[in-house]
Motif scaffolding. Structure first.
Motif, PDB file in Angstrom:
ATOM      1  N   SER A 168      -6.463   4.288  -5.130  1.00  0.00           N
ATOM      2  CA  SER A 168      -7.206   3.040  -5.288  1.00  0.00           C
ATOM      3  C   SER A 168      -8.694   3.315  -5.473  1.00  0.00           C
TER       4      SER A 168
ATOM      5  N   SER B  78       0.827  -1.225   0.000  1.00  0.00           N
ATOM      6  CA  SER B  78       0.000   0.000   0.000  1.00  0.00           C
ATOM      7  C   SER B  78       0.852   1.262   0.000  1.00  0.00           C
TER       8      SER B  78
ATOM      9  N   LYS C  10     -11.462  -3.298  -1.839  1.00  0.00           N
ATOM     10  CA  LYS C  10     -10.246  -2.852  -2.512  1.00  0.00           C
ATOM     11  C   LYS C  10      -8.979  -3.164  -1.710  1.00  0.00           C
TER      12      LYS C  10
ATOM     13  N   TYR D 179      -5.809  -2.175  -6.409  1.00  0.00           N
ATOM     14  CA  TYR D 179      -6.055  -2.728  -5.079  1.00  0.00           C
ATOM     15  C   TYR D 179      -4.876  -2.442  -4.159  1.00  0.00           C
TER      16      TYR D 179
END
Length: 238
Positions: A162, A148, A193, A169
């Motif tokens: 996202s 992330s 997501k 994702y």
């Protein structure tokens, strides 16, 4: 099913990995309760993508139903890619020092399979803004942003990207992630997501799983993060 999106086998030169084998990984998965894990071999991420990919495929054959294979693509070597027997493609722009939005990755996008890439906020190679650009160019490709964006100060920005792209994702692994941040990613980007990953055997599978298992999430959202979303992306039967 509990499905770990982001795993590895093998050794890495920078530090000791106590248990780098497929058998050791399966034993730990059984102890924790992980059904499947997506692997790329660290030899493939490093100096030899062809040989490393063969090792990952061999592990999947040795332990049917436990490993999904992310075949590694080295953009400098134009690694041969396949469509059968794999989950998709793993790329590591920072190790290979080739930007995620570089044209040299075109064979990856042309393959049409899901892609898991290392992501790192403020990296010249894999900043989340590059994920947004690739997701815009290739809306048919499910693109998982590894870590992330890695650094907590960039998590919210990664979640915003996202949310703007249906095919982009967020994947949860990283030593800086916390259960509260995972819940925040779900809040910002939506539960559909966010995908659980541990980065085992690079990082401890138990810690990566525990962050999601104990995160302040509803049972329904936790089920999506821990496997439901990835099963949908990969079209796996649960």
């Amino acid at each position: 099913m509990i499905i770990d999106a982001h795993g590895h086998l093998g050794s890495w030169p920078d530090f000791l990995i106590p248990e780098p084998t497929a058998a050791g990984m399966v034993e730990l998965m059984d102890r924790v309760g992980i059904d499947m894990i997506g692997i790329s071999h660290l030899l493939a991420v490093g100096p030899d993508a062809v040989a490393g990919n063969e090792l990952a495929l061999a592990a999947a054959r040795d332990f049917p139903g436990r490993f999904g294979v992310w075949q590694v693509y080295n953009p400098h070597h134009r690694t041969p890619l396949v469509t059968e027997g794999v989950w998709g493609v793993k790329i590591h722009p920072d190790v290979h020092q080739c930007r995620l939005d570089d044209p040299r990755y075109e064979p990856v996008w042309e393959l049409g399979l899901p892609v898991l890439s290392h992501g790192q906020t403020d990296s010249p190679w894999s900043d989340p803004s590059q994920f947004a650009e690739v997701a815009r160019r290739h809306p048919e490709i499910p693109l998982l942003m590894g870590h992330s964006g890695l650094w907590p100060y960039g998590f919210a920005r990664a979640a915003r990207f996202s949310g703007e792209h249906p095919n982009l994702y967020l994947e949860t692994c990283g030593s800086k992630a916390t259960g509260r941040w995972i819940a925040r990613l779900v809040e910002l980007a939506g539960a559909r997501k966010v995908v659980y990953g541990s980065d085992a055997c690079f990082l401890d599978l138990r810690v990566g799983y525990g962050r999601v298992a104990l995160a302040p999430l509803s049972d329904a959202d936790r089920a999506l993060v821990l496997g439901g979303n990835l099963a949908r992306i990969l079209e796996l039967s649960s």
